[in-house]
Design a protein around this motif. Structure first.
Motif: not given
Length: 329
Positions: A6-7, A55-57, A127-130
């Motif tokens: 995350r982040n 945002e997003g994955r 990226f919020r979720e990578l």
């Protein structure tokens, strides 16, 4: 086999090994691994760059470099994990390919990616979720067993119309990008013995893979021409490499030996030396020379690739001089 982070700050590459995702926030396998070591770095100062947030994955792809070989060994090795129902896209930090060419999209389409799925990072982005999938292969290590099973399920369109069953992938048409000086001597000999000289880059990726899958024998000069094999689980073809450096066997053998019915180095690889290029640097584009060219011919004969023929030292040296003059012209 997949880790969610995350982040995560992702920056474009500022040089071939510097940039990408922040190493402090990702698993070790998210870095560029060659052999046992990570090849890349992420300097502290890059964390101070102003960055937007998405945002997003997303799934992490790999470095986006305008080089077919790098794409095949560094960039596609995590794409097995792409799931459209789970991922909003695939992230590729860019070095020198902000607008990927058609051949790149042909390759990633095999893993189910559309153009709209490709997220090219040209400026720092958080990226919020990578998600980071375990690479199925890595340079000097080759493919993992489970990855070979994954490759079997790829939707590759094998075609029957290939240039022949004995193919020669040479580099003399791109000699200024580096090859073995004098290669033309062996290329001409192969062509006189039933081989067809092929430039794989002139064909789409499915035809390139079809050549590797359906040819009986392939001789290639060390380089990217053989890297379409990264998309193939196995082949009955016999592969033979004309080396351009002594260490070339350690780079190619782990990738080709598990897949081909036979893989062999032609000649005495320890007799190969690489000299400085036109910019006076030792680079992959540097010219290579062999002090024992007769050993290459000996192996061509031993493997049944050409008929019995004496080595013509004078003809080879003339060819070597001609190739060298072309390289430095």
């Amino acid at each position: 086999m997949i880790e969610t982070c995350r982040n995560v700050l992702v920056t474009p590459y500022e040089s071939i090994w510097v940039g990408g995702p922040d190493h402090d926030r990702i698993p070790q396998h998210g870095r560029i691994i060659w052999g046992r070591d990570a090849k890349d770095e992420f300097p502290d100062r890059l964390r101070d760059e102003p960055a937007s947030t998405i945002e997003g994955r997303y799934l992490y792809g790999g470095p986006l470099k305008f080089h077919f070989g790098h794409v095949m060994v560094d960039t596609i090795i995590r794409l097995w994990a792409f799931d459209r129902s789970r991922h909003d896209g695939v992230v590729f930090p860019c070095l020198d390919m902000p607008d990927p060419p058609a051949w790149f999209y042909e390759i990633v389409a095999i893993f189910g990616l559309d153009r709209s799925d490709v997220v090219v990072v040209e400026k720092p982005v958080v990226f919020r979720e990578l998600e980071f999938a375990e690479p199925g292969s890595s340079l000097k290590n080759g493919p993992k067993g489970w990855y070979l099973d994954r490759l079997k399920s790829l939707p590759i369109r094998l075609v029957d119309d290939i240039p022949g069953d004995s193919l020669y992938f040479g580099r003399t048409h791109m000699i200024r990008k580096g090859t073995l000086m004098g290669e033309s001597y062996f290329g001409d000999l192969l062509c006189r013995n039933g081989f067809t000289s092929v430039r794989p880059e002139k064909f789409d990726i499915h035809v390139q893979i079809s050549m590797l899958a359906k040819a009986r024998r392939i001789v290639f000069t060390e380089g990217s021409s053989i890297y379409s094999m990264e998309l193939l689980a196995s082949t009955d073809a016999e592969l033979f490499m004309i080396p351009r450096r002594a260490a070339g066997a350690g780079l190619f053998a782990p990738h080709l030996t598990p897949k081909a019915s036979k893989f062999a180095i032609l000649g005495d690889r320890h007799a190969i030396g690489r000299k400085l290029n036109r910019s006076r640097k030792d680079r992959p584009s540097s010219p290579s020379f062999t002090s024992r060219p007769e050993t290459i011919l000996g192996d061509l004969i031993r493997h049944g690739l050409v008929g019995e023929t004496p080595f013509d030292a004078r003809a080879f040296r003339e060819t070597e001089e001609r190739d060298t003059a072309t390289y430095f012209s």
